[in-house]
Structure formats: structure tokens, C-alpha cells
Design an enzyme around this catalytic site. Structure first.
Site, PDB file in Angstrom:
ATOM      1  N   TYR A 280      32.390  46.308  37.405  1.00 27.60           N
ATOM      2  CA  TYR A 280      33.188  46.043  36.213  1.00 27.60           C
ATOM      3  C   TYR A 280      34.370  45.117  36.513  1.00 27.60           C
ATOM      4  O   TYR A 280      34.553  44.119  35.849  1.00 27.60           O
ATOM      5  CB  TYR A 280      33.706  47.361  35.626  1.00 27.60           C
ATOM      6  CG  TYR A 280      34.488  47.196  34.351  1.00 27.60           C
ATOM      7  CD1 TYR A 280      33.835  46.933  33.145  1.00 27.60           C
ATOM      8  CD2 TYR A 280      35.876  47.294  34.330  1.00 27.60           C
ATOM      9  CE1 TYR A 280      34.547  46.775  31.971  1.00 27.60           C
ATOM     10  CE2 TYR A 280      36.600  47.136  33.160  1.00 27.60           C
ATOM     11  CZ  TYR A 280      35.930  46.875  31.979  1.00 27.60           C
ATOM     12  OH  TYR A 280      36.628  46.705  30.822  1.00 27.60           O
TER      13      TYR A 280
ATOM     14  N   ASP B 267      49.969  44.939  47.407  1.00 28.11           N
ATOM     15  CA  ASP B 267      49.642  46.285  46.960  1.00 28.11           C
ATOM     16  C   ASP B 267      48.745  46.182  45.729  1.00 28.11           C
ATOM     17  O   ASP B 267      48.621  45.106  45.126  1.00 28.11           O
ATOM     18  CB  ASP B 267      50.921  47.052  46.642  1.00 28.11           C
ATOM     19  CG  ASP B 267      51.898  47.061  47.820  1.00 28.11           C
ATOM     20  OD1 ASP B 267      51.551  47.634  48.855  1.00 28.11           O
ATOM     21  OD2 ASP B 267      52.985  46.461  47.697  1.00 28.11           O
TER      22      ASP B 267
ATOM     23  N   HIS C 222      43.768  50.566  29.501  1.00 23.93           N
ATOM     24  CA  HIS C 222      42.573  49.759  29.745  1.00 23.93           C
ATOM     25  C   HIS C 222      42.874  48.481  30.505  1.00 23.93           C
ATOM     26  O   HIS C 222      42.117  48.070  31.369  1.00 23.93           O
ATOM     27  CB  HIS C 222      41.946  49.433  28.381  1.00 23.93           C
ATOM     28  CG  HIS C 222      40.684  48.651  28.430  1.00 23.93           C
ATOM     29  ND1 HIS C 222      40.619  47.330  28.046  1.00 23.93           N
ATOM     30  CD2 HIS C 222      39.423  48.997  28.775  1.00 23.93           C
ATOM     31  CE1 HIS C 222      39.372  46.898  28.162  1.00 23.93           C
ATOM     32  NE2 HIS C 222      38.630  47.877  28.607  1.00 23.93           N
TER      33      HIS C 222
ATOM     34  N   ASP D 122      42.314  24.745  37.198  1.00 20.83           N
ATOM     35  CA  ASP D 122      42.001  23.331  37.438  1.00 20.83           C
ATOM     36  C   ASP D 122      40.983  23.254  38.568  1.00 20.83           C
ATOM     37  O   ASP D 122      41.325  23.273  39.749  1.00 20.83           O
ATOM     38  CB  ASP D 122      43.270  22.566  37.794  1.00 20.83           C
ATOM     39  CG  ASP D 122      43.004  21.088  38.062  1.00 20.83           C
ATOM     40  OD1 ASP D 122      41.876  20.636  37.792  1.00 20.83           O
ATOM     41  OD2 ASP D 122      43.932  20.406  38.552  1.00 20.83           O
TER      42      ASP D 122
ATOM     43  N   TYR E   5      28.339  43.128  35.499  1.00 23.12           N
ATOM     44  CA  TYR E   5      28.656  44.205  34.567  1.00 23.12           C
ATOM     45  C   TYR E   5      27.575  45.273  34.676  1.00 23.12           C
ATOM     46  O   TYR E   5      26.396  45.027  34.391  1.00 23.12           O
ATOM     47  CB  TYR E   5      28.708  43.655  33.140  1.00 23.12           C
ATOM     48  CG  TYR E   5      29.325  44.583  32.125  1.00 23.12           C
ATOM     49  CD1 TYR E   5      30.605  44.341  31.624  1.00 23.12           C
ATOM     50  CD2 TYR E   5      28.643  45.692  31.640  1.00 23.12           C
ATOM     51  CE1 TYR E   5      31.178  45.182  30.682  1.00 23.12           C
ATOM     52  CE2 TYR E   5      29.210  46.538  30.701  1.00 23.12           C
ATOM     53  CZ  TYR E   5      30.477  46.272  30.218  1.00 23.12           C
ATOM     54  OH  TYR E   5      31.043  47.117  29.291  1.00 23.12           O
TER      55      TYR E   5
ATOM     56  N   TYR F 159      26.835  50.859  27.963  1.00 23.34           N
ATOM     57  CA  TYR F 159      27.110  49.511  27.490  1.00 23.34           C
ATOM     58  C   TYR F 159      26.008  48.561  27.954  1.00 23.34           C
ATOM     59  O   TYR F 159      25.106  48.232  27.211  1.00 23.34           O
ATOM     60  CB  TYR F 159      28.497  49.048  27.969  1.00 23.34           C
ATOM     61  CG  TYR F 159      29.619  49.792  27.288  1.00 23.34           C
ATOM     62  CD1 TYR F 159      30.055  49.427  26.025  1.00 23.34           C
ATOM     63  CD2 TYR F 159      30.223  50.880  27.891  1.00 23.34           C
ATOM     64  CE1 TYR F 159      31.071  50.108  25.377  1.00 23.34           C
ATOM     65  CE2 TYR F 159      31.250  51.578  27.263  1.00 23.34           C
ATOM     66  CZ  TYR F 159      31.657  51.191  26.009  1.00 23.34           C
ATOM     67  OH  TYR F 159      32.661  51.871  25.371  1.00 23.34           O
TER      68      TYR F 159
END
Length: 420
Positions: A37, A97, A150, A332, A398, A403
């Protein structure tokens, strides 16, 4: 910098001969992931080379991959449903971190099942290059929580002297489409010993289904960091000013599929430079888990206005009302001083991979595109991974239950061989 300032005159349309065709070679960092994910590119060892950290939601394990061998080491395990992340050198020591949000869903495992006890944020303390190579555990420190957390971004949003974390929930317990609190956490005097960070609510009555955010360093007033936010309301530019928080609506997003999908607005977002303007256009995937690629460009005649151009539609919404689009990022890549953008399509085929867009005449919404990656793409990060001075990119597939689950989830490095 205010985005309502007059836009520069539109650049002349490029001749076809001036276009640099992108060329990337692909290599697998790791494959056959059990879930996938999120991906970030912190400098874990502090040697100046970006490494990779990748994870999914189910396994509760975060791994880091050291540049350039891409040796895999455990960063953290037994964390419940890790979701969005970011990084910074919070302690001022060693390498970067890591900051992670977790425990998004309760039983059911979808946006309809926000965990009322969840939405937590922790930061993970880097123990130093020798320790991380030995596989030592990173110490967890709690930051705070807001239900449905999220996305998060680390930076300096209201002050320069303290690290801050902006947190963006996606759904509430009451409803998928309830309004959400955007929250700001500010680092305490002693980050090592504090039980949590001070939290303030930035806004809790305007935004729903916040899915994508992009930090734009130094573009807010007084050199603070600004945020581009993709939500049910579309695209919003969010900054802190002398009079408090300001929210400028750039565009309303995609609405034509609402009766079919119940989703509207924007799903992911980033902003690109053209000429001297560091935020000349905004690239989006719309709406939530959408199928539509659009750009918003400053109107050269009407300062403060943005024009929306629809570039592509990838497939039709599935039975859940979702399309294949998940990630947008600008950088870029061809070295001409202006930003291109990539979109990440999670799949299934043929709507899968990474697609590269180059502005030819942004003021008129004219872009060209190339397919530059074939793997399922949930998240894209850009950095000079190879030390050549060119911008490379990496992706993670993914693979999320309920999903879309990529048949072969992997982390892939795309090395930039493009020469301007």
C-alpha cells in the site's frame, strides 16, 4: 506565496522537436509481497542516499530496503493496520525517523468501518546506522490520534522552530461522508520522553473523505509549508497566514459519476513548477479511487482563478464505485527545470502501471504522455536513488483486501536514463 497572486504569462507552446522522451529502466527491489500500500524514501542510514520503506495494511510489518543493495530489514512489526506515513529527522540525530498512522478500520475492514478506538499516530526513533543494519528495534513514541486517520505530512506549518505533523482522517464512525477534523500536532520540548504531542484542531466543519495530501515546502506565507488537499470538496490549497488558517478552493473535482458511485471531488493531488512559478499547475486523480486525470492551471487572464482540463479517463467504475487511480506525484524528471507528473494506476489490467505526463502548453491544458511502468501502482516516490543527479522513481503495488489485490505485489525501482 499566495496562490491568488497574478499568474505569469503563459509560456509559448513547445515544438514537438523540443520534447524529451522519458526513458526509465525497471528493476525489482522485492516481489511477492503479502500486501502492499504505502512507500516512502527516507535516508535511514544518514549517508545521503535515499532508502525505501514499504508496507501494506494487513501484515502489520514495516520493512526498509537499503540503497543500493536493497537488502531487506525489519523496521517494525506487530503494528495494527499501518496506513499513511512520512519521515523527518525528528531527533536531529542519525538518519531520518519515521512517522506512521495506524488502526484505521474496525471489523469489516473498509471505509464504512472506522475504528472508534483507532486513528493513532506514532513516530519511530532511528537508532543509528549500525543499529539499523543489525536489525535493532526502533523505539515507538506516541504522537496522538483522531478517528479515521489516513494521511499525514511532517513539516513546519505554523512555526519554524518545531517539527509538526498535520493529520487528515478519511472517514468518521458516523458515516463515510461525515465532516472530518484536520489536526495539527507540534513536537514537545523533549521528543524522547513526551507521552504525546500537543494537538490542535485546524478545521472540523468543511471537509469530507480526505484521501490525498501533498506538502509543498516553503510555499506558504513566511516560508512555511503549504498543503494541497484532495477531498470530497475537490482540491484545496491550505496555508497558515498572519490571520490564521486559509483554505483556497482550486477546483471542485469530478462530479459526473456521483449518481453511479456516490463519490465526487478529488482523490489524490500534487502540484508542479513551470518557469518561475513553483505551483503553476495542480495534477489530480478524481474522485476517490477514481478513473479521471485532470489538471488545474492558473488562468493567465484572471488572477486567482484556475482552469480545469480533463486529460484522461481510465476505465469505468467497478461494482464498488471505484476506478484504478491512486497516486499522483510531480517532479522534474527530464532536467529542464519544469515539473512533469506521474499517476499510479493500481489495476486490474489494462488500467495498471505508471503514466508520465509532460506539459506542452499548460495554459491550454495540452500535455503529452507515456506509459513508464507496468506494475500495479499504489504509491509513487521520486528521488535520486542512483546518485546520478537525475530524478528516479519507485513504486509499490496495491494489495489490500476488500479493494484490489495485485496478482504480484512488488516494489519496483525505475532508474532515469532520460537525457535532456
Amino acid at each position: 506565496m499566495s496562490l491568488t497572486s497574478p499568474a505569469p504569462a503563459a509560456a509559448p507552446e513547445r515544438a514537438a522537436a523540443d520534447i524529451t522522451i522519458p526513458w526509465f529502466s525497471s528493476s525489482t527491489v522485492t516481489d511477492f509481497l503479502r500486501d502492499g500500500y504505502w512507500l516512502e524514501a527516507p535516508d535511514i542510514t544518514g549517508d545521503g542516499k535515499p532508502d525505501l520503506v514499504g508496507h501494506g495494511l494487513k501484515a502489520g510489518e514495516l520493512y526498509w530496503y537499503e540503497n543500493p543493495t536493497w537488502e531487506k530489514r525489519l523496521l517494525l512489526d506487530k503494528i495494527k493496520e499501518p496506513v499513511g506515513a512520512d519521515f523527518a529527522n525528528i531527533t536531529g540525530e542519525h538518519g531520518d525517523d519515521y512517522v506512521i498512522s495506524y488502526q484505521l478500520y474496525g471489523p469489516g475492514g473498509t471505509i464504512h468501518h472506522a475504528d472508534p478506538e483507532g486513528g493513532k499516530i506514532d513516530w519511530l526513533e532511528n537508532p543509528g546506522p549500525d543499529a539499523v543494519r543489525r536489525g535493532e528495534r526502533w523505539k515507538r513514541h506516541h504522537v496522538g490520534r483522531a478517528i479515521g486517520m489516513h494521511r499525514l505530512r511532517v513539516g513546519h506549518f505554523t512555526r519554524h522552530d518545531r517539527i509538526q505533523i498535520l493529520g487528515f482522517p478519511i472517514v468518521a464512525v458516523e458515516s463515510v461522508h461525515s465532516v472530518l477534523p484536520i489536526v495539527l500536532f507540534t513536537a514537545p520540548d523533549d521528543v524522547h520522553t513526551a507521552e504525546q504531542w500537543d494537538m490542535e484542531v485546524v478545521n472540523d466543519n468543511q471537509f469530507r473523505m480526505i484521501h490525498g495530501v501533498a506538502r509543498k515546502p516553503g510555499l506558504a506565507p513566511n516560508g512555511l509549508d503549504g498543503i494541497l488537499m484532495a477531498s470530497d470538496e475537490g482540491v484545496t490549497w491550505m496555508t497558515y497566514t498572519d490571520t490564521g488558517w486559509a483554505f483556497e478552493r482550486i477546483g471542485e473535482g469530478e462530479h459526473s459519476q456521483f449518481e453511479q458511485t456516490t463519490f465526487r471531488g478529488s482523490g489524490d493531488v500534487d502540484g508542479g513548477r513551470i518557469g518561475d512559478d513553483p505551483l503553476a499547475y495542480v495534477a489530480t486523480l478524481e474522485p476517490f479511487h477514481g478513473n479521471t486525470v485532470a489538471v488545474y492551471v492558473k488562468d493567465p487572464v484572471s488572477p486567482g482563478s484556475w482552469n480545469r482540463f480533463l486529460l484522461d479517463t481510465y476505465g469505468e467504475p467497478n461494482e464498488n464505485g471505484e476506478g484504478p487511480g491512486h497516486s499522483v506525484m510531480c517532479a522534474d524528471f527530464d532536467g529542464d527545470g519544469e515539473d512533469e507528473f506521474l499517476i499510479g494506476l493500481r489495476g486490474p489490467q489494462p488500467w495498471q502501471g505508471a503514466v508520465y505526463y509532460k506539459a506542452i502548453d499548460a495554459a491550454r491544458g495540452i500535455f503529452v504522455k507515456w506509459k513508464v511502468g507496468e506494475e500495479s501502482t499504489a504509491r509513487i516516490v521520486a528521488a535520486d536513488f542512483t546518485g546520478t543527479g537525475s530524478m528516479d522513481f519507485a513504486t509499490i503495488s496495491y494489495s489490500v483486501e476488500h479493494y484490489f489485490v495485485a496478482p504480484r505485489a512488488e516494489i519496483t525501482l525505475h532508474t532515469n536514463n532520460t537525457h535532456p
